[in-house]
Design an enzyme around this catalytic site. Structure first.
Site, PDB file in Angstrom:
ATOM      1  CB  ILE A  25      24.985   9.039  63.416  1.00 42.28           C
ATOM      2  CG1 ILE A  25      25.434   7.648  62.952  1.00 42.28           C
ATOM      3  CG2 ILE A  25      23.785   9.505  62.611  1.00 42.28           C
ATOM      4  CD1 ILE A  25      24.392   6.569  63.179  1.00 42.28           C
ATOM      5  CB  ALA A  26      23.620  13.080  65.570  1.00 39.48           C
ATOM      6  N   GLY A  28      25.345  15.910  70.090  1.00 37.72           N
ATOM      7  CA  GLY A  28      24.541  16.901  70.783  1.00 37.72           C
ATOM      8  C   GLY A  28      25.227  17.411  72.027  1.00 37.72           C
ATOM      9  CD  GLN A  32      29.944  11.926  71.431  1.00 36.19           C
ATOM     10  OE1 GLN A  32      30.327  10.770  71.650  1.00 36.19           O
ATOM     11  NE2 GLN A  32      30.797  12.933  71.264  1.00 36.19           N
ATOM     12  CE  LYS A  48      18.906  10.216  72.751  1.00 35.94           C
ATOM     13  NZ  LYS A  48      17.451  10.499  72.695  1.00 35.94           N
ATOM     14  CG  ASP A 142      10.187  16.930  71.057  1.00 32.71           C
ATOM     15  OD1 ASP A 142       9.846  18.052  70.615  1.00 32.71           O
ATOM     16  OD2 ASP A 142      11.388  16.596  71.224  1.00 32.71           O
TER      17      ASP A 142
END
Length: 511
Positions: A25-26, A28, A32, A48, A142
């Protein structure tokens, strides 16, 4: 058993423990985000997962552990639900619910009007989720578009608790000073930059920045470097959203600017106050649904016109194709003509052609005698040839004496026999008429035949002689053939005779 799992993971990179990696999905720099499924099950989860290199960094692992601790203490429909946290020598990951919706950042980039139409629900859901966190003793710290998921049905989930800190209470407000500044610089609260104890006001400020971006398409503070952005958070007052988006209502301007106050005590004191105040605020002057409908109608009309043009072009191409089949020669001619017409498109004239042309006096030959020639004699005596201005006719340097001014000009064959054919000196201007004994007798009107030389006419009557022999006026001297330099000096001294102007177009024919 643990060794079996390790061996299985080493042999098959698509498995993490008992979970199969389905879709990335993403991706970084440290983690991941994967869609995973448990073996033999159909339910999807989100994992995650720390990458191998960051797993060696204790601080990154501690951040993951803190996020698990915060998420485990929360239970709200607008907060992502954590199932478990796993930390081993092979893997460090969080297993959470899979909420199938994009984050707010991607939706702002693709369709900001759609987000504005769901903005009220977005603010209420996010504020209630953060209010629950504050009750449990945590500040998210955040809040930004990347950490808010929203579906088309306006269902919201707040994610990523890696920077959460405890709410400062009691003595913590005096001695709970953070050691470092953590947050995203475009959304960070002023008290976070100053390393002050944090409360709910920090999340109120960050949510206000997010709302500002939804309304205007950008955050309120920008700079050439990170330090400049942080200083603007502390000391610069933000502009009203309506100055960028005129559709924002004035009362909603006040609502957002209150959330962006520099001091926490000047903002809303809780998320419950944010929700209750929002219910009585008009957000936009014109309904977003109406604007979306107008834009859709305009887009449909443009698409319809484009389709019509394409249809006409396709019909023309079809006819041309049929013509090529029936008569290739004619089709080739039409194609060549189309290309020629394309090449002959008018182009704008260069600026230099629009400049005024020089005075025509310097380019024109001498003007005819006052009164002009009779119509029957306005024909060329010699074949018309272009001559430089001011130069005498080759082989015929003649003048027209003053006593013949106003008299009919003899036909071709002039001057009569006996008339001296000597020009004036090239550098001198005659001031007086030639002597009387050199003047030929004047021909009678009507007797000479066109195209034949005329015989010398008898001497004019004495009564008419003085008038014909009178010296010409200074304003209208004879115009003999003379050099160009002398002619330009004399033309400056002479006044133009308006009666002679109509003969200017005929002057080249006379020459």
């Amino acid at each position: 058993m643990a060794e079996a799992k390790t061996t299985e993971t080493t042999e098959d990179d698509s498995m993490v423990d008992e979970y199969k990696l389905i879709n990335l999905i993403a991706d970084g720099t440290t983690t991941q985000i994967w869609e995973v499924k448990e073996e033999g099950a159909t339910t999807s989860f989100v994992m995650k997962r720390l990458l191998p290199e960051p797993m060696k960094n204790p601080e990154i692992v501690a951040t993951m552990k803190l996020e698990a601790k915060v998420a485990g203490a929360l239970d709200h429909p607008n907060l992502i639900y954590l199932h478990k946290f796993v930390k081993s020598k092979q893997h460090v990951y969080l297993l959470m619910d899979y909420f199938r919706a994009p984050n707010l950042r991607s939706q702002l980039s693709s369709d900001r009007l759609s987000v504005q139409s769901r903005l009220r629900k977005l603010i209420e859901s996010t504020a209630m989720a953060l209010g629950h966190m504050h009750e449990k003793g945590w500040v998210h710290k955040d809040i930004k578009p990347e950490n808010i998921l929203i579906s088309k049905s306006s269902e919201v989930k707040v994610i990523d608790f890696g920077l959460a800190v405890p709410v400062a209470k009691g003595l913590g407000k005096l001695f709970g000073k953070p050691k470092t500044v953590q947050g995203t610089r475009s959304y960070i609260a002023p008290e976070t930059i100053k390393k002050l104890p944090l409360g709910p006001g920090a999340d109120v400020y960050s949510l206000g920045i997010t709302i500002f971006e939804v309304l205007t398409g950008k955050t309120p503070f920008h700079g050439e470097n990170p330090k400049e952005v942080l200083l603007k958070h502390i000391g610069e007052r933000p502009v009203a959203p309506s100055s960028i988006n005129p559709n924002v209502a004035p009362e909603f301007d006040e609502f957002v600017l209150k959330m962006l106050a520099k001091k926490p005590e000047d903002r809303f004191q809780s998320m419950e106050e944010v929700v209750s105040s929002l219910r009585n605020v008009k957000m936009f002057k014109a309904e977003i649904s109406e604007i979306i409908a107008q834009n859709k109608a305009k887009a449909d009309q443009e698409e319809k016109e484009s389709m019509q043009e394409k249809r006409l072009d396709s019909r023309a191409d079809a006819r041309l194709s049929q013509l090529v089949k029936d008569d290739p020669k004619l089709a080739a001619e039409l194609i060549a003509q189309r290309k020629a017409n394309t090449k002959k498109k008018p182009t704008p004239e260069p600026p230099k052609e629009k400049k005024p042309q020089p005075a025509p006096q310097q380019q024109q030959p001498p003007q005819p005698m006052p009164g002009g020639y009779p119509p029957q004699y306005q024909q060329p005596m010699y074949p018309p040839q272009p001559m430089p201005p001011g130069q005498p006719m080759p082989g015929q340097p003649m003048m027209y004496p003053p006593q013949y001014q106003g008299q009919p000009m003899p036909p071709q064959g002039y001057p009569p026999q006996g008339y001296p054919q000597q020009p004036y000196p090239p550098q001198q201007q005659p001031q007086q008429p030639p002597p009387q004994q050199q003047q030929p007798p004047q021909p009678q009107p009507g007797q000479p035949q066109p195209g034949q030389p005329a015989a010398p006419p008898p001497q004019p009557p004495p009564a008419a002689a003085p008038q014909s022999q009178a010296p010409p006026k200074p304003e209208q001297p004879p115009a003999p053939q003379q050099p160009a330099a002398q002619q330009s000096d004399d033309s400056k001294k002479q006044e133009k005779n308006d009666d002679d102007l109509p003969f200017m177009d005929e002057l080249p024919d006379v020459i």
